[in-house]
Design a protein around this motif. Structure first.
Motif, PDB file in Angstrom:
ATOM      1  N   TRP A 111      -1.972 -16.932 -41.543  1.00  0.00           N
ATOM      2  CA  TRP A 111      -1.725 -17.677 -41.902  1.00  0.00           C
ATOM      3  C   TRP A 111      -1.420 -18.496 -43.105  1.00  0.00           C
ATOM      4  CZ3 TRP A 111       0.010 -17.856 -37.023  1.00  0.00           C
ATOM      5  CH2 TRP A 111      -0.833 -17.915 -35.825  1.00  0.00           C
ATOM      6  N   ARG A 112      -1.384 -16.559 -44.274  1.00  0.00           N
ATOM      7  CA  ARG A 112      -0.997 -17.476 -45.372  1.00  0.00           C
ATOM      8  C   ARG A 112      -0.157 -16.203 -46.065  1.00  0.00           C
ATOM      9  NH1 ARG A 112      -4.839 -18.849 -49.677  1.00  0.00           N
ATOM     10  NH2 ARG A 112      -5.902 -19.560 -47.974  1.00  0.00           N
ATOM     11  N   THR A 113       1.197 -17.561 -46.292  1.00  0.00           N
ATOM     12  CA  THR A 113       2.443 -17.245 -46.975  1.00  0.00           C
ATOM     13  C   THR A 113       2.098 -15.892 -47.600  1.00  0.00           C
ATOM     14  OG1 THR A 113       2.634 -19.407 -47.845  1.00  0.00           O
ATOM     15  CG2 THR A 113       3.896 -17.721 -48.483  1.00  0.00           C
ATOM     16  N   GLU A 115       5.139 -12.556 -49.454  1.00  0.00           N
ATOM     17  CA  GLU A 115       5.668 -13.246 -50.577  1.00  0.00           C
ATOM     18  C   GLU A 115       6.728 -11.813 -50.942  1.00  0.00           C
ATOM     19  OE1 GLU A 115       7.346 -16.230 -52.907  1.00  0.00           O
ATOM     20  OE2 GLU A 115       7.376 -14.844 -54.396  1.00  0.00           O
ATOM     21  N   ARG A 158       9.518 -15.306 -47.245  1.00  0.00           N
ATOM     22  CA  ARG A 158       9.007 -15.575 -47.510  1.00  0.00           C
ATOM     23  C   ARG A 158       8.330 -15.308 -45.780  1.00  0.00           C
ATOM     24  NH1 ARG A 158       9.284 -20.801 -51.270  1.00  0.00           N
ATOM     25  NH2 ARG A 158       8.430 -19.747 -53.390  1.00  0.00           N
ATOM     26  N   LEU A 160       5.669 -15.088 -42.856  1.00  0.00           N
ATOM     27  CA  LEU A 160       3.659 -16.137 -43.160  1.00  0.00           C
ATOM     28  C   LEU A 160       3.100 -15.085 -41.539  1.00  0.00           C
ATOM     29  CD1 LEU A 160       1.530 -18.094 -42.888  1.00  0.00           C
ATOM     30  CD2 LEU A 160       2.825 -19.865 -41.162  1.00  0.00           C
ATOM     31  N   GLU A 290       7.567 -27.128 -53.195  1.00  0.00           N
ATOM     32  CA  GLU A 290       6.498 -26.129 -52.748  1.00  0.00           C
ATOM     33  C   GLU A 290       5.302 -26.815 -53.486  1.00  0.00           C
ATOM     34  OE1 GLU A 290       8.646 -21.777 -54.337  1.00  0.00           O
ATOM     35  OE2 GLU A 290       9.562 -22.991 -52.740  1.00  0.00           O
ATOM     36  N   ALA A 337       7.650 -20.240 -44.365  1.00  0.00           N
ATOM     37  CA  ALA A 337       6.539 -19.835 -44.532  1.00  0.00           C
ATOM     38  C   ALA A 337       4.878 -20.337 -44.566  1.00  0.00           C
ATOM     39  CB  ALA A 337       6.381 -18.629 -45.416  1.00  0.00           C
ATOM     40  N   TYR A 338       5.295 -21.730 -45.491  1.00  0.00           N
ATOM     41  CA  TYR A 338       4.244 -22.362 -45.564  1.00  0.00           C
ATOM     42  C   TYR A 338       4.355 -22.927 -44.014  1.00  0.00           C
ATOM     43  CZ  TYR A 338       5.605 -22.670 -50.078  1.00  0.00           C
ATOM     44  OH  TYR A 338       5.593 -21.794 -51.773  1.00  0.00           O
ATOM     45  N   HIS A 373       8.850 -19.432 -37.175  1.00  0.00           N
ATOM     46  CA  HIS A 373       7.572 -19.778 -37.148  1.00  0.00           C
ATOM     47  C   HIS A 373       7.313 -20.407 -35.782  1.00  0.00           C
ATOM     48  CE1 HIS A 373       6.723 -16.709 -40.019  1.00  0.00           C
ATOM     49  NE2 HIS A 373       7.182 -16.940 -41.082  1.00  0.00           N
TER      50      HIS A 373
END
Length: 582
Positions: A111-113, A115, A158, A160, A290, A337-338, A373
């Motif tokens: 659950w953290r982006t 890259e 990106r 997630l 962002e 991906a945020y 997502h």
């Protein structure tokens, strides 16, 4: 040929004689509605402008005088832009496949982006000439994340990660140097506080991807990210100490009353005077956006991003179909991906007269293709409610008073968020000068009827900084009372997804869970007692909630079946019944 009901307002106003007629007969138009009405027909415009909307004689006089003006021959609009088709020979055959430099973090957490940064070609126009995506695999599962060009030869992809384990990735691109780059990474457990994107749950409610309950208590500050660092940092400080866990905000700048300043940056290369190059997004603009989204995420706040809106003097509301789709692909590829992003296709879609129903369905498809997502997706109305039966609509986003919330739940069988029920404040228009008591009442009404209600605030200020438009500082009296409401919601039993409407008498809405939890809201009424007729068996503790003075008074004893509770005889109270567990 004279101007008439089918003429486009923007064309009419470009004719000096016709514009004089408009100013004479529609004096309120320039004051508050002209920007968002430019793409509408005069028939549409006269249907919403005060002073002529309900006056047939005035409307007839307007069209009669306008008919004396011959329509000016306007330059025809340019032909619609054809969608770009990236070439397979963007890079010559002597460029080694997969030769772009890859920078990446070694590990990831759920659950953290995550890259991938690729340093590749910059010739031509990489925004339109280069395609890039990566396939991320974990066992038999595969998810595709689209990349984007971030300027200066830098491309980003990106992702997630939604599951712990050993992931692999491989890139696919028409640019040889960006193609077939592969690797792997280990995804560890989520950090404390990382719960993943919010999704609809149990038909009418929400929860995070990891199962954590989410009860939206939102606010609105449409253009807060377009105000410069000092004011934007103040907005973040205000949100940090507020009860709000969602904010409605625009991707594009906004032009409307109390929001007439130029933004410090623009989403595309070019200028208002020279025109915009819709084929070249401004990476700095989106980096700024962002960064603000990430800061909201650190505060536990969902960013409900409004992708299009009609309050536009720059031309971003009517870029053409190809540019609209390209913009959506770019912004969704950057932001999907945020974990704290929601997509709102439009604020007041039915004022965006340059688009029709088919456009909104096409936009939803573009988002679906580029968001691996599955973030929440809605369409917000002005007058005409959107058809929320559409399969891609995840929840209803409504501009209305919340009284029909239970009916909307039944109609669409989806969560209902009353995102615009009016604003506490003192500005000129009725939608923006609610008393704080009425703002709080509407929030409670919507919640007890099974929905979620978004706060807003519009207080006149010498510096023209109104929270609803620009953020800054909250000044109203409703916010602490909404904090009290949120505290009540947070105390719902842990296994309860949210409040559902329950059978009740005609005069008082009641919500909760049958046999376990009841919340009755009395609103403006001020009874001295209230009788309940519940099925025998469960016994309840009873609390009297003063929703304005923010106090909870527990009544002595317990209650079962049919019983009457004493009340203080003042408005803005609620009654809470909680079953006593054995």
């Amino acid at each position: 040929m004279p101007y008439g009901p089918s003429s486009i307002l923007g064309d009419v106003l470009r004719d000096e004689r016709a514009a004089d007629v408009v100013r004479k007969h529609l004096p309120g138009l320039q004051h508050d509605m002209s920007v968002q009405c430019m793409h509408g027909t005069l028939e549409q415009v006269t249907g919403i402008v005060a002073g002529i909307r309900t006056n047939p004689a005035a409307k007839e006089a307007f069209y009669a005088e306008l008919a004396t003006v011959a329509e000016t021959a306007h330059q025809p609009p340019p032909p619609a832009e054809a969608p770009a088709v990236p070439s397979l020979d963007y890079e010559s055959a002597d460029v080694p496949i997969g030769s772009a430099r890859l920078l990446r973090q070694e590990g990831a957490t759920q659950w953290r982006t995550f890259e991938l940064e690729l340093h590749g070609p910059a010739h031509g126009n990489p925004f339109t000439e280069v395609t890039l995506r990566a396939e991320f695999r974990l066992g038999e599962r595969s998810l595709a994340a689209h990349g984007f060009y971030d300027g200066d030869g830098v491309y980003r992809i990106r992702f997630l990660p939604d599951e712990e384990g050993d992931w692999t990735f491989q890139t696919f691109s028409n640019a040889r140097s960006l193609d077939a780059i592969a690797g792997e990474f280990r995804c560890g457990p989520a950090d404390s506080g990382d719960h993943g994107p919010v999704h609809a749950h149990r038909t009418h409610h929400f929860r995070h991807a990891d199962g954590t309950r989410y009860l939206p208590v939102g606010t609105t500050a449409y253009a807060w990210t377009h105000q410069g660092d000092e004011l934007e940092e103040q907005t973040l400080q205000t949100l940090m100490s507020s009860p709000f866990n969602k904010i409605r905000m625009c991707v594009f700048p906004k032009s409307f009353v109390h929001s007439t300043n130029e933004p410090p940056r623009y989403p595309f290369e070019g200028s208002l005077d020279d025109g915009w190059d819709f084929q070249r997004p401004n990476p700095g603009y989106f980096r700024h956006l962002e960064r603000r989204i990430a800061q909201l995420g650190a505060l536990g706040i969902q960013a409900d991003l409004i992708l299009f809106h009609p309050y536009d003097r720059w031309g971003f509301s009517d870029m053409g179909a190809a540019a609209d789709d390209r913009y959506l692909r770019y912004v969704v590829s950057r932001l999907a991906a945020y974990p704290n992003v929601w997509w709102s296709l439009a604020n007041e879609y039915d004022l965006m007269w340059a688009k029709d129903v088919t456009d909104w369905h096409r936009f939803a498809a573009v988002i679906g293709e580029h968001d691996p997502h599955g973030h929440l997706l809605s369409v917000h109305n002005w007058v005409e409610l959107w058809d929320n039966d559409a399969s891609w609509v995840t929840h209803a986003s409504i501009q209305r008073a919340p009284d029909d919330t239970a009916e909307w739940r039944t109609r669409w069988r989806k969560p209902v968020v009353v995102d615009e029920c009016g604003y506490e404040g003192d500005i000129e228009w009725g939608w923006g000068n609610l008393m704080p008591q009425e703002m709080v009442r509407r929030c409670w009404e919507g919640v007890v009827r099974g929905g979620y209600v978004t706060h807003g605030e519009c207080f006149l200020a010498d510096d023209d900084v109104l929270w609803w438009a620009k953020g800054g500082a909250l000044k109203g009296e409703s916010t602490p009372r909404i904090r009290f409401l949120r505290a009540v919601l947070d105390e719902l039993p842990a296994d309860v997804a949210g409040i559902d409407p329950l059978p009740a008498d005609f005069d008082v809405p009641v919500g909760g869970v049958e046999g376990r939890y009841y919340l009755a809201y009395l609103g403006h009424m001020q009874p001295r007692r209230r009788t309940f007729s519940l099925r025998p068996g469960p016994r309840y503790r009873a609390d009297i909630l003063d929703t304005w003075n923010m106090t909870i008074t527990e009544l002595p004893g317990s209650y079962e079946g049919e019983f009457a509770l004493p009340l203080p005889g003042r408005p803005f109270h609620a009654i809470r019944l909680r079953a006593i567990e054995d």
